[in-house]
Structure formats: C-alpha cells, structure tokens
Design a protein around this motif. Structure first.
Motif, PDB file in Angstrom:
ATOM      1  N   MET A  79       0.971  -1.205  -0.119  1.00  9.97           N
ATOM      2  CA  MET A  79       0.089   0.113   0.081  1.00  9.97           C
ATOM      3  C   MET A  79       0.846   1.282  -0.125  1.00  9.97           C
ATOM      4  SD  MET A  79      -2.892  -1.011   2.803  1.00  9.97           S
ATOM      5  CE  MET A  79      -4.091   0.431   2.455  1.00  9.97           C
ATOM      6  N   ILE A  80       1.864   1.191   0.824  1.00  7.33           N
ATOM      7  CA  ILE A  80       2.930   2.249   0.733  1.00  7.33           C
ATOM      8  C   ILE A  80       3.376   2.702  -0.422  1.00  7.33           C
ATOM      9  CG2 ILE A  80       5.121   3.352   1.965  1.00  7.33           C
ATOM     10  CD1 ILE A  80       4.208   1.716   4.434  1.00  7.33           C
ATOM     11  N   ASP A  81       4.210   1.541  -1.184  1.00  6.61           N
ATOM     12  CA  ASP A  81       4.609   1.820  -2.585  1.00  6.61           C
ATOM     13  C   ASP A  81       3.691   2.135  -3.564  1.00  6.61           C
ATOM     14  OD1 ASP A  81       7.090   1.028  -1.390  1.00  6.61           O
ATOM     15  OD2 ASP A  81       7.033  -1.177  -1.908  1.00  6.61           O
ATOM     16  N   GLN A  82       2.581   1.715  -3.451  1.00  6.91           N
ATOM     17  CA  GLN A  82       1.474   2.103  -4.545  1.00  6.91           C
ATOM     18  C   GLN A  82       1.395   3.778  -4.293  1.00  6.91           C
ATOM     19  OE1 GLN A  82      -0.274   0.299  -6.804  1.00  6.91           O
ATOM     20  NE2 GLN A  82       1.244  -1.114  -6.416  1.00  6.91           N
ATOM     21  N   HIS A  83       1.031   4.229  -3.007  1.00  3.16           N
ATOM     22  CA  HIS A  83       0.772   5.736  -2.937  1.00  3.16           C
ATOM     23  C   HIS A  83       2.043   6.421  -3.228  1.00  3.16           C
ATOM     24  CE1 HIS A  83      -2.870   4.086  -1.400  1.00  3.16           C
ATOM     25  NE2 HIS A  83      -3.350   5.389  -1.573  1.00  3.16           N
ATOM     26  N   LEU A  84       3.128   5.776  -2.802  1.00  4.89           N
ATOM     27  CA  LEU A  84       4.608   6.805  -3.152  1.00  4.89           C
ATOM     28  C   LEU A  84       4.716   7.018  -4.543  1.00  4.89           C
ATOM     29  CD1 LEU A  84       7.268   5.366  -0.531  1.00  4.89           C
ATOM     30  CD2 LEU A  84       6.050   7.630  -0.645  1.00  4.89           C
ATOM     31  N   GLY A  85       4.230   6.140  -5.421  1.00  2.00           N
ATOM     32  CA  GLY A  85       4.240   6.356  -7.011  1.00  2.00           C
ATOM     33  C   GLY A  85       3.017   7.257  -7.433  1.00  2.00           C
ATOM     34  N   ARG A  86       2.165   7.746  -6.547  1.00  3.37           N
ATOM     35  CA  ARG A  86       1.286   8.552  -7.300  1.00  3.37           C
ATOM     36  C   ARG A  86       1.510   9.930  -7.282  1.00  3.37           C
ATOM     37  NH1 ARG A  86      -3.903   5.120  -4.464  1.00  3.37           N
ATOM     38  NH2 ARG A  86      -3.689   3.259  -5.853  1.00  3.37           N
ATOM     39  N   ARG A  87       1.213  10.661  -8.192  1.00  6.49           N
ATOM     40  CA  ARG A  87       1.967  12.099  -8.379  1.00  6.49           C
ATOM     41  C   ARG A  87       0.969  12.986  -7.377  1.00  6.49           C
ATOM     42  NH1 ARG A  87       2.838  13.435 -14.762  1.00  6.49           N
ATOM     43  NH2 ARG A  87       4.682  11.844 -14.970  1.00  6.49           N
ATOM     44  N   VAL A  89       0.108  12.569  -4.409  1.00  8.20           N
ATOM     45  CA  VAL A  89       0.382  12.390  -2.946  1.00  8.20           C
ATOM     46  C   VAL A  89       1.302  13.676  -2.746  1.00  8.20           C
ATOM     47  CG1 VAL A  89       1.228  11.211  -1.290  1.00  8.20           C
ATOM     48  CG2 VAL A  89       0.021  10.011  -2.854  1.00  8.20           C
ATOM     49  N   SER A  90       0.908  14.257  -1.552  1.00  3.67           N
ATOM     50  CA  SER A  90       1.639  15.549  -1.289  1.00  3.67           C
ATOM     51  C   SER A  90       2.917  15.042  -0.751  1.00  3.67           C
ATOM     52  CB  SER A  90       1.075  16.439  -0.016  1.00  3.67           C
ATOM     53  OG  SER A  90       0.740  15.670   1.223  1.00  3.67           O
ATOM     54  N   ASP A  91       3.959  16.183  -0.553  1.00  4.49           N
ATOM     55  CA  ASP A  91       5.114  15.787   0.081  1.00  4.49           C
ATOM     56  C   ASP A  91       5.136  15.669   1.602  1.00  4.49           C
ATOM     57  OD1 ASP A  91       6.466  16.534  -2.271  1.00  4.49           O
ATOM     58  OD2 ASP A  91       7.084  18.492  -1.654  1.00  4.49           O
ATOM     59  N   PHE A  92       4.091  16.004   2.378  1.00  8.15           N
ATOM     60  CA  PHE A  92       4.012  15.408   4.002  1.00  8.15           C
ATOM     61  C   PHE A  92       3.656  14.191   3.707  1.00  8.15           C
ATOM     62  CE2 PHE A  92       1.416  15.178   7.628  1.00  8.15           C
ATOM     63  CZ  PHE A  92       2.457  15.416   8.609  1.00  8.15           C
ATOM     64  N   GLN A  93       2.516  13.841   2.907  1.00  7.68           N
ATOM     65  CA  GLN A  93       2.140  12.466   3.203  1.00  7.68           C
ATOM     66  C   GLN A  93       3.150  11.366   2.700  1.00  7.68           C
ATOM     67  OE1 GLN A  93      -1.228  13.158   0.345  1.00  7.68           O
ATOM     68  NE2 GLN A  93      -2.507  12.611   1.915  1.00  7.68           N
ATOM     69  N   ARG A  94       4.158  11.808   1.449  1.00  8.71           N
ATOM     70  CA  ARG A  94       5.269  10.954   1.031  1.00  8.71           C
ATOM     71  C   ARG A  94       6.150  10.846   2.290  1.00  8.71           C
ATOM     72  NH1 ARG A  94       5.494  10.490  -4.403  1.00  8.71           N
ATOM     73  NH2 ARG A  94       4.290  11.946  -5.387  1.00  8.71           N
ATOM     74  N   GLY A  95       6.243  11.760   2.875  1.00  7.33           N
ATOM     75  CA  GLY A  95       7.306  11.616   4.131  1.00  7.33           C
ATOM     76  C   GLY A  95       6.746  10.948   5.316  1.00  7.33           C
ATOM     77  N   ASN A 139      17.637   3.070   6.452  1.00  2.00           N
ATOM     78  CA  ASN A 139      17.979   3.355   7.846  1.00  2.00           C
ATOM     79  C   ASN A 139      18.939   4.626   7.886  1.00  2.00           C
ATOM     80  OD1 ASN A 139      20.332   2.515   6.224  1.00  2.00           O
ATOM     81  ND2 ASN A 139      21.070   0.833   7.258  1.00  2.00           N
ATOM     82  N   SER A 140      18.664   5.489   7.017  1.00  3.66           N
ATOM     83  CA  SER A 140      19.174   6.891   7.058  1.00  3.66           C
ATOM     84  C   SER A 140      18.199   7.869   6.551  1.00  3.66           C
ATOM     85  CB  SER A 140      20.650   7.069   6.231  1.00  3.66           C
ATOM     86  OG  SER A 140      20.102   6.847   4.846  1.00  3.66           O
ATOM     87  N   ARG A 141      18.151   9.021   6.979  1.00  5.06           N
ATOM     88  CA  ARG A 141      17.399  10.010   6.693  1.00  5.06           C
ATOM     89  C   ARG A 141      17.317  10.315   4.976  1.00  5.06           C
ATOM     90  NH1 ARG A 141      18.126  13.945  10.402  1.00  5.06           N
ATOM     91  NH2 ARG A 141      16.437  13.109  11.815  1.00  5.06           N
ATOM     92  N   GLU A 142      18.536  10.189   4.403  1.00  5.53           N
ATOM     93  CA  GLU A 142      18.882  10.238   2.854  1.00  5.53           C
ATOM     94  C   GLU A 142      18.157   9.217   2.173  1.00  5.53           C
ATOM     95  OE1 GLU A 142      21.107  10.479   5.327  1.00  5.53           O
ATOM     96  OE2 GLU A 142      21.726  12.619   5.088  1.00  5.53           O
ATOM     97  N   ALA A 143      18.129   7.981   2.862  1.00  5.01           N
ATOM     98  CA  ALA A 143      17.248   6.945   2.096  1.00  5.01           C
ATOM     99  C   ALA A 143      15.928   7.154   2.313  1.00  5.01           C
ATOM    100  CB  ALA A 143      17.773   5.491   2.798  1.00  5.01           C
ATOM    101  N   ILE A 144      15.511   7.444   3.341  1.00  4.48           N
ATOM    102  CA  ILE A 144      13.955   7.789   3.472  1.00  4.48           C
ATOM    103  C   ILE A 144      13.451   8.845   2.510  1.00  4.48           C
ATOM    104  CG2 ILE A 144      12.393   8.659   5.123  1.00  4.48           C
ATOM    105  CD1 ILE A 144      14.016   7.512   7.334  1.00  4.48           C
ATOM    106  N   ALA A 145      14.508   9.908   2.527  1.00  8.89           N
ATOM    107  CA  ALA A 145      14.239  11.153   1.234  1.00  8.89           C
ATOM    108  C   ALA A 145      14.178  10.791   0.082  1.00  8.89           C
ATOM    109  CB  ALA A 145      15.365  11.992   1.606  1.00  8.89           C
TER     110      ALA A 145
END
Length: 285
Positions: A79-87, A89-95, A139-145
């Motif tokens: 579910m997370i990957d599906q929504h991360l791939g949608r345009r 979705v806001s930056d806050f929701q992506r984070g 495991n890093s903030r850069e990877a999450i970003a």
C-alpha cells in the motif's frame, strides 16, 4: 462475493478529500469501475472508495488477488509503495509513508537477525541454510528522502511535526494551509499556541513561524572568533562608534533573523525543485 473491509487497512492511508471523492464518483458513474479491487483472500486491500461507490449505485466491479502477500506487513508495504508512486500525494504524505516503511523494514531486519542467530546456535554453520534477508532498510534520513522523493531536510521537519505538532497543526499541513517548513517551526510552540495559530488562519500561522525563527536567531550570540574576524576585516579590533545601542546594535538581530528566514525559504524552494526534477526524471526513464 464475500468481501471483508478491514477498518485498520481502510484508514491506513489518508482518505480522499470530499472533492476528490466526488470526482471519483462522477468518473465511475460515467465510465464504470475500470480498475480491479485488490484482495488478500476476502480482505479488501486497495479500492475502498471504489468499492463503496459501486455498492452505493449497484455498479459491477472486478477483483484480483495478490499472491505475494504473506503477512499484514506485506500488505502495508504494498500500500505504501502504491501511494508513493502517485503524483497526487503531497510531500508531507510521502514523508509520513516513507517513515512508516522505514519502521516496518527495520522490524523485519531485527526479526531476521534474531532468527539467524537462533539457527546458528542450533545448527552447525557448515550445514545451516543461508538467511533470507528482507529488503534493505531505510536506515538513514537520506534513504528515506529518496524513497519519498523529498529532501532530507523535509524528512527531518516531518519527523518533528509528527512528534510535537498538535493534531490541529497536522491537519493544517495535510490540508495545505501551511507549509511543512512553517509547520515545523510552529510545532516548537506550546500546544495551546499552536492551536491558536491554526485557528487564526494562514497569516497567523506564517506570523507564528516567523516569530519562532526570529526568536531562535536572536538567541544565537556571535562567537568571539567570529567577532574578531569581523573586526579584522574592517581594519580595526574596536567596535565601530556608529554602532551604538540605539542604532545598529538593535537592528542587526532583526536583520539577521530576516536574512535567515529568506535563506530558509530559498532552501525549501530549492528542495521542492530538486524533488520535482527527480520525479520528472523517474517518469521519463
């Protein structure tokens, strides 16, 4: 067909706004339900809004099983990957979604390591089966970003909002009434002041964020080394006579705060442009 709606899955992703739901309903009424609902057994995973609209109007729909689901964590990650791939979705929701993914993967790594350690204790290493490791954790903030296609600074600000922001302030960020940058600053205030700022609207939120930044800037006293370097660059080690307590001595902290605010806004805009370029690069690949 027996379809079970799991309430935890239904609210796992932020719901559509009323406007978005109305637009989806009009589309289904005009064109039918084009996309199949995704099931795990009889449990509905994806398509809760479409399912509700189709039942309301008696519209037929298709379903599909996802055979890769082995656990509820697999469902959450999908579910997370599906929504991360949608345009949309806001930056806050992506984070927020990327941080959820980090927690799930970190728990899986920990469980895999514990299982591997137990196996090595029970079975000789030469005949023990190789461990089946989960995907690399964020495991890093850069990877999450990177996963969220936002900047590491934005990830840090979202973490702060999640930890200290009042529910009203979080709702304002989700609704786009205040930027992530400004909300992170307002989240430093007591809950009562946050709620009051939200109640005052966009201008009050912006003013509260500005005041927080100015207060932080004013508390940063210049280091002696910086003062010496500044004096040397001007050709003297004494403070200029013109900078008396009634003139530049009072205005300089405000000037510094204003400059810091401008820099913060430029950095935030730069981060947004980088994220947009990354998104365009992904879609063009």
């Amino acid at each position: 067909m027996n379809i079970t709606v799991n309430e935890e899955l239904r609210i796992y992703i932020d719901p559509l706004t009323p406007e978005e739901h109305d637009a989806l309903e009009r589309s289904i009424l005009a064109e039918g339900c084009r996309d199949a609902l995704v099931l795990w057994g009889d449990m509905l995973v994806d398509g809760h809004n479409r399912y509700g609209i189709c039942r309301k109007h008696g519209i037929s729909f298709q379903t599909v099983q996802n055979p890769r689901f082995q656990s509820i964590e697999d469902v959450h990650l999908w579910m997370i990957d599906q929504h991360l791939g949608r345009r949309s979705v806001s930056d806050f929701q992506r984070g927020v979604l990327a941080l959820r993914k980090k927690d799930i993967l970190a728990a899986r790594v920990q469980a895999a390591q514990a299982t591997q350690a137990a196996a090595q204790e029970a079975i000789d290493q030469a005949i023990a089966p190789g461990p089946v490791l989960p995907p690399d954790p964020l495991n890093s903030r850069e990877a999450i970003a990177r996963a969220a296609r936002i900047s590491s600074t934005t990830v840090s600000q979202i973490e702060k909002i999640q930890k200290t922001a009042a529910p009203e302030l979080v709702a304002a960020v989700k609704a786009g009434e205040v930027s992530i940058n400004a909300a992170a600053a307002v989240a430093s205030l007591p809950v009562e002041e946050q709620v009051a700022a939200v109640a005052g609207g966009k201008k009050q939120l912006q003013q509260a964020a500005r005041q927080v930044r100015e207060a932080k800037a004013s508390t940063r006293a210049p280091r002696p080394a910086d003062a010496d370097a500044s004096a040397q660059s001007s050709g003297t080690t004494d403070a200029p006579e013109a900078a008396g307590p009634g003139e530049e001595g009072k205005s300089s902290p405000m000037l510094v705060a204003h400059l810091r605010e401008i820099i913060a806004e430029l950095r935030a805009e730069n981060d947004r442009l980088k994220a947009r370029l990354a998104e365009l690069g992904d879609t063009g690949a």
